[in-house]
Enzyme design. Sequence first.
Site, PDB file in Angstrom:
ATOM      1  CE  LYS A  69     -29.384   7.467  33.121  1.00  0.00           C
ATOM      2  NZ  LYS A  69     -29.581   7.650  31.672  1.00  0.00           N
TER       3      LYS A  69
ATOM      4  NE  ARG B 159     -28.494  17.681  26.508  1.00  0.00           N
ATOM      5  CZ  ARG B 159     -29.202  17.008  25.590  1.00  0.00           C
ATOM      6  NH1 ARG B 159     -30.069  17.647  24.815  1.00  0.00           N
ATOM      7  NH2 ARG B 159     -29.020  15.724  25.418  1.00  0.00           N
TER       8      ARG B 159
HETATM    9 ZN    ZN Z   1     -28.574  11.416  32.103  1.00  0.00          ZN
END
Ligand code: ZN
Length: 618
Positions: free
Chosen positions: A366, A441
Amino acid sequence: MPQRRIDNFAIGMASVPQLHKAGVMPVTGTDAPYPGVVLGETLHRELGLLVEAGLSPVEAIRMATLNAAVLIADEWGTIAPGQRADLELRESAVIWALQPETAWHSAVSNSDYDALIVLAPHINTGLAASLDAFLAAAASVDQSLTSEQRLLQSAQWPGSRLVFAPLQGLDKDYLDVRMIAEAAGEAVTTALRAGARRPLLCLAGVAGRPGFASAAQVAVAGIAQATWQPLEARSAGILAAPIPELVGIYAPGLYFDAPWSRALESGRCLARDLAGTEPEAMAPPGFSDYCVAAFAGSPVEVTVTADPDRLAEEYPLLMAVARASMTVQRHHPRVIRLSYRAPSPTRTLFLVGKAVTYDTGGADLKVGGHMAGMSRDKGGGAAVAGFMRVVSELAPQDLSVIALVGAVRNSIGAECFVADEIIKARGGKRVRIGNTDAEGRLVMADLLTQLREEAVTTAAPELFTIATLTGHAALCHGPYSAYVENPTARSLGIGAKIAESGDAWGDPGEVMRLRREDWHQNRPRSSAEDLVSSNPGPSVGIKRGHQFPAAFLSTVAGIDEHGLYSERPLPYCHIDVAGSAMEQGDWQFGKPTGAPLMALAGAYLRPALGAIYSCRFP
Ligand SMILES: [Zn+2]
């Protein structure tokens, strides 16, 4: 209303006292199966109408309790240990419904309280003549009292403090019960700032409004949310505002169940602490230790898996995410199993929670300032633990709940997993990694597989994944949870039931359906993989970015082999709380909300007020 109905109503009202005099034993509730009859709320109105028709309050209550019991069977109708009960009459509730003026007097003169808080649509509250006269006099001096919250001073109120909060917009059909939570939280904060510690909250003018049946309890939840402060602040003894010692509730005509509110709040507090605490104290070991301590001595059994070899064997996808964190002992992953076995279960919930204690994004790092706030990527697992806490407090007789929480740090380093890797999942599917920032997930997939294995041998199972999963959910739905359900869950009305409960308890969400495009998105692109975990970019850059992860989870866990037309259909609902887990969607500084804890608790741990369920399990 058609004239025929008006006539029938008048005949009914006139015949009640005649029937009663003639010795007929009337009962309430025979209209319960009719569509449009809101259980609970309509009964209260019916009781009022019976008194209006000429019965005494006691006779009316008898019609709704004893008479029905006498008609049905012998295990009802007496109050004794071991007898069945579906309505608990509390002294205070009865008094409030029938003699509000007396109850008002005893509540306000109770020396336990040091501030009076009144929430009402206007200054004619109807709570007491003395209060309305006081507010009218105050409004003649300061007209803004009718539209803005004010703190007023007078020796006639507890602690000489009265906070009046006008509930504006009750005529607007788009406003919901959250306005009560917000107004209550704000008004109590005002009272606390003024020096009060034990406010009495009075709520008037909302009884009978559709969707506001649980307004009194929602008010308490709003106060708890507004006065919660971070674990770090509590541990350091540095509080931004005082915490109330006691909160009284006076809400004529509204249902209130104090043990329920206490249970709910103990769960939400745990969820907020787990979700909101900074990433070192609440790294996976800290997260699991906090859970172990929270459930000590409770009916919820906690087991923690920490052994890396065992984790790698049982949960290979989770361990791929954890790989870079293995170089730092204090960041090592944990899988926390929380299980509650009901004495006589008729249904079992299987919950998987994502607790990514810090999400750097991994190799798909990020950047550009998007990492701040990522210690909150454990909101789903926190909500699951919080829900289990409510379960442990209420200990339901007929609902078992088994939960697995994956606590993992998605770090970056020499060992980190990368896109293009193919990892064999617990169920055997070969998963091609699409993006390492789509790690939630992967953390949940093997846990869901394990619970699916248990669910197929359990009567009436319902499977859930709960996670702060995608920015897409927040972009689509703003501050609402997204319930993405498979066709079996849809056929059972699971999403609708949770959504209805969320509306009633001020923890709302939107129901989404899994569609064929969601499976297409995860399809294999070569014979090297069975499916692809995600698109290469962020979820907000792709259509159905928060729905298709549920198809991925369903496929990897083998739930899609248990479809609606199979021998053993399995209902599965994925709940994305990326938009709802933090106040104002502010991941860095917003208070955690515990969403979807209240919606789930309302749907599964008590009959939602005003809901009628007619779904049958296949
Ligand atoms: Zn993530």
